[in-house]
Design a protein around this motif. Sequence first.
Motif, mmCIF file in Angstrom:
data_model
loop_
_atom_site.group_PDB
_atom_site.id
_atom_site.type_symbol
_atom_site.label_atom_id
_atom_site.label_comp_id
_atom_site.label_asym_id
_atom_site.label_seq_id
_atom_site.Cartn_x
_atom_site.Cartn_y
_atom_site.Cartn_z
ATOM 1 N N GLY A 110 96.695 112.776 52.883
ATOM 2 C CA GLY A 110 98.015 112.565 52.511
ATOM 3 C C GLY A 110 98.706 114.084 52.232
ATOM 4 N N THR A 111 99.885 113.889 51.793
ATOM 5 C CA THR A 111 100.774 115.427 51.552
ATOM 6 C C THR A 111 101.412 115.184 50.363
ATOM 7 O OG1 THR A 111 100.988 115.528 53.986
ATOM 8 C CG2 THR A 111 102.034 117.277 52.630
ATOM 9 N N PRO A 112 100.794 115.267 49.125
ATOM 10 C CA PRO A 112 101.574 115.254 48.023
ATOM 11 C C PRO A 112 102.600 116.291 48.016
ATOM 12 C CG PRO A 112 99.193 115.228 47.529
ATOM 13 C CD PRO A 112 99.580 115.577 48.886
ATOM 14 N N PRO A 113 103.668 116.000 47.177
ATOM 15 C CA PRO A 113 105.093 117.024 47.319
ATOM 16 C C PRO A 113 104.801 118.326 46.808
ATOM 17 C CG PRO A 113 105.578 115.390 45.719
ATOM 18 C CD PRO A 113 104.201 115.053 46.490
ATOM 19 N N TRP A 114 103.763 118.412 46.046
ATOM 20 C CA TRP A 114 103.336 119.799 45.266
ATOM 21 C C TRP A 114 102.713 120.570 45.976
ATOM 22 C CZ3 TRP A 114 98.472 120.293 44.362
ATOM 23 C CH2 TRP A 114 97.586 119.202 43.996
ATOM 24 N N ILE A 115 101.946 120.408 47.250
ATOM 25 C CA ILE A 115 101.129 121.076 48.082
ATOM 26 C C ILE A 115 101.892 122.093 48.702
ATOM 27 C CG2 ILE A 115 99.749 121.077 49.991
ATOM 28 C CD1 ILE A 115 97.994 119.815 47.837
ATOM 29 N N GLY A 116 101.164 123.258 48.561
ATOM 30 C CA GLY A 116 101.713 124.405 48.794
ATOM 31 C C GLY A 116 102.800 125.388 47.875
ATOM 32 N N LEU A 117 103.018 124.669 46.809
ATOM 33 C CA LEU A 117 103.748 125.100 45.636
ATOM 34 C C LEU A 117 102.878 125.387 44.346
ATOM 35 C CD1 LEU A 117 106.989 122.778 45.554
ATOM 36 C CD2 LEU A 117 106.572 125.106 46.749
ATOM 37 N N ARG A 118 101.708 124.352 44.089
ATOM 38 C CA ARG A 118 100.949 124.643 43.014
ATOM 39 C C ARG A 118 99.715 124.467 43.583
ATOM 40 N NH1 ARG A 118 105.568 121.855 41.195
ATOM 41 N NH2 ARG A 118 104.728 119.898 41.464
ATOM 42 N N PRO A 119 98.821 125.563 43.623
ATOM 43 C CA PRO A 119 97.510 125.572 44.325
ATOM 44 C C PRO A 119 96.564 124.711 43.364
ATOM 45 C CG PRO A 119 97.986 127.533 43.143
ATOM 46 C CD PRO A 119 99.279 127.164 42.990
ATOM 47 N N LEU A 120 95.495 124.282 44.157
ATOM 48 C CA LEU A 120 94.174 123.634 43.409
ATOM 49 C C LEU A 120 93.569 124.659 42.494
ATOM 50 C CD1 LEU A 120 93.043 121.452 46.316
ATOM 51 C CD2 LEU A 120 94.477 120.901 44.607
ATOM 52 N N VAL A 121 92.904 124.225 41.566
ATOM 53 C CA VAL A 121 92.150 125.304 40.827
ATOM 54 C C VAL A 121 90.771 124.804 40.363
ATOM 55 C CG1 VAL A 121 94.155 126.115 39.490
ATOM 56 C CG2 VAL A 121 93.080 124.112 38.620
ATOM 57 N N GLU A 122 90.489 123.373 40.702
ATOM 58 C CA GLU A 122 89.255 122.672 40.643
ATOM 59 C C GLU A 122 89.084 121.572 41.318
ATOM 60 O OE1 GLU A 122 88.632 122.322 36.652
ATOM 61 O OE2 GLU A 122 89.490 120.454 36.533
ATOM 62 N N ALA A 123 88.041 120.978 41.583
ATOM 63 C CA ALA A 123 87.726 119.986 42.393
ATOM 64 C C ALA A 123 86.827 119.047 41.893
ATOM 65 C CB ALA A 123 87.451 120.017 43.906
ATOM 66 N N GLN A 124 86.674 117.942 41.965
ATOM 67 C CA GLN A 124 85.329 117.028 41.631
ATOM 68 C C GLN A 124 84.998 116.172 42.766
ATOM 69 O OE1 GLN A 124 86.610 113.823 38.842
ATOM 70 N NE2 GLN A 124 85.138 114.609 37.512
ATOM 71 N N THR A 125 83.685 116.131 42.981
ATOM 72 C CA THR A 125 83.034 115.338 44.073
ATOM 73 C C THR A 125 83.299 113.582 43.705
ATOM 74 O OG1 THR A 125 81.235 116.933 44.521
ATOM 75 C CG2 THR A 125 81.196 114.944 45.411
ATOM 76 N N THR A 126 83.787 112.952 44.541
ATOM 77 C CA THR A 126 83.989 111.534 44.316
ATOM 78 C C THR A 126 83.102 110.670 44.926
ATOM 79 O OG1 THR A 126 85.843 111.593 45.768
ATOM 80 C CG2 THR A 126 86.390 111.934 43.371
ATOM 81 N N SER A 127 82.739 111.193 46.162
ATOM 82 C CA SER A 127 81.600 110.347 46.817
ATOM 83 C C SER A 127 80.932 111.423 47.727
ATOM 84 C CB SER A 127 82.463 109.304 47.968
ATOM 85 O OG SER A 127 83.435 110.176 48.931
ATOM 86 N N LEU A 128 79.732 110.975 48.470
ATOM 87 C CA LEU A 128 79.055 111.722 48.874
ATOM 88 C C LEU A 128 78.025 110.851 50.130
ATOM 89 C CD1 LEU A 128 77.501 114.499 49.585
ATOM 90 C CD2 LEU A 128 76.027 114.200 48.014
ATOM 91 N N ARG A 129 78.205 111.200 51.136
ATOM 92 C CA ARG A 129 77.462 110.402 52.253
ATOM 93 C C ARG A 129 76.721 111.300 53.227
ATOM 94 N NH1 ARG A 129 78.083 107.528 57.247
ATOM 95 N NH2 ARG A 129 80.245 108.274 57.489
ATOM 96 N N ILE A 130 75.497 111.045 53.577
ATOM 97 C CA ILE A 130 74.645 112.065 54.492
ATOM 98 C C ILE A 130 74.821 111.173 55.831
ATOM 99 C CG2 ILE A 130 72.256 112.530 55.078
ATOM 100 C CD1 ILE A 130 71.867 112.628 52.123
ATOM 101 N N LEU A 131 75.117 111.900 56.969
ATOM 102 C CA LEU A 131 75.351 111.521 58.072
ATOM 103 C C LEU A 131 74.118 110.961 58.962
ATOM 104 C CD1 LEU A 131 78.297 113.622 59.257
ATOM 105 C CD2 LEU A 131 78.439 111.272 58.339
ATOM 106 N N PRO A 132 73.748 110.073 59.614
ATOM 107 C CA PRO A 132 72.379 109.676 60.049
ATOM 108 C C PRO A 132 72.005 110.566 61.343
ATOM 109 C CG PRO A 132 74.047 107.977 60.839
ATOM 110 C CD PRO A 132 74.837 109.126 59.945
ATOM 111 N N SER A 133 70.786 111.089 61.225
ATOM 112 C CA SER A 133 70.378 111.687 62.606
ATOM 113 C C SER A 133 70.166 110.646 63.739
ATOM 114 C CB SER A 133 68.987 112.153 62.525
ATOM 115 O OG SER A 133 68.456 112.868 63.470
ATOM 116 N N ARG A 134 70.584 111.402 65.146
ATOM 117 C CA ARG A 134 70.467 110.454 66.259
ATOM 118 C C ARG A 134 68.982 110.244 66.595
ATOM 119 N NH1 ARG A 134 74.155 113.230 70.480
ATOM 120 N NH2 ARG A 134 72.898 114.781 69.965
#
Length: 201
Positions: free
Chosen positions: A140-164
């Motif tokens: 998505g594109t929140p209206p504040w993106i480009g005006l107020r930069p991200l300062v931190e992030a949190q991992t909410t999900s993690l998935r390992i992709l299977p090997s072929r």
Amino acid sequence: MKHPTSRMLHAYWERLRGERAAPERGEIEPGEIRHLLADSLILELDMAACTATIRLAGTRVCALYGRELKGQSFAALWGAQETDPWRIVEIVASDTLGVVAGLRGTNAAGEVADLELLLLPLRHRGRTQVRALGALSLDGTPPWIGLRPLVEAQTTSLRILPSRRPETAPPPRPAVRSSASYPGPVRRGHLLVHAGGRGGV
């Protein structure tokens, strides 16, 4: 993978690697993925020091954080958190597997944006565990993106992709440690068990 950029970059990586565990860094042709470059990352890995440095960051990735990210630590995308980024890098490099993670970025005003991170292993001049290819895409594109930069992030999900190629799968590794923000997967034999839903593991 939810984001089209992640799916397209993964498909390109799969085509390059063929029957190998990972393609060579030198095989990547920027012209072939020019529509993905703005969201792309290349990391330089130092497994002994447990560090990953951003060697290349696309314009949209830098715009999310309001600064040039080249030369900075990959962990800087998370801000104060330190365990999540290295856990992701370690899985990609040690097991030669792709990882897709959901991130929730926050700016100084407390506004949030959801992101999808794809990270894939690369070889560099025949060496393994020294490079990784990735994409960080905004959901998505929140209206504040480009005006107020991200300062931190949190991992909410993690998935390992299977090997072929299960016949060349790496040996089992110890259980992946959890962090306060996200309870990581736990290895049970040849399976990875992820926390999910409301009922626990």
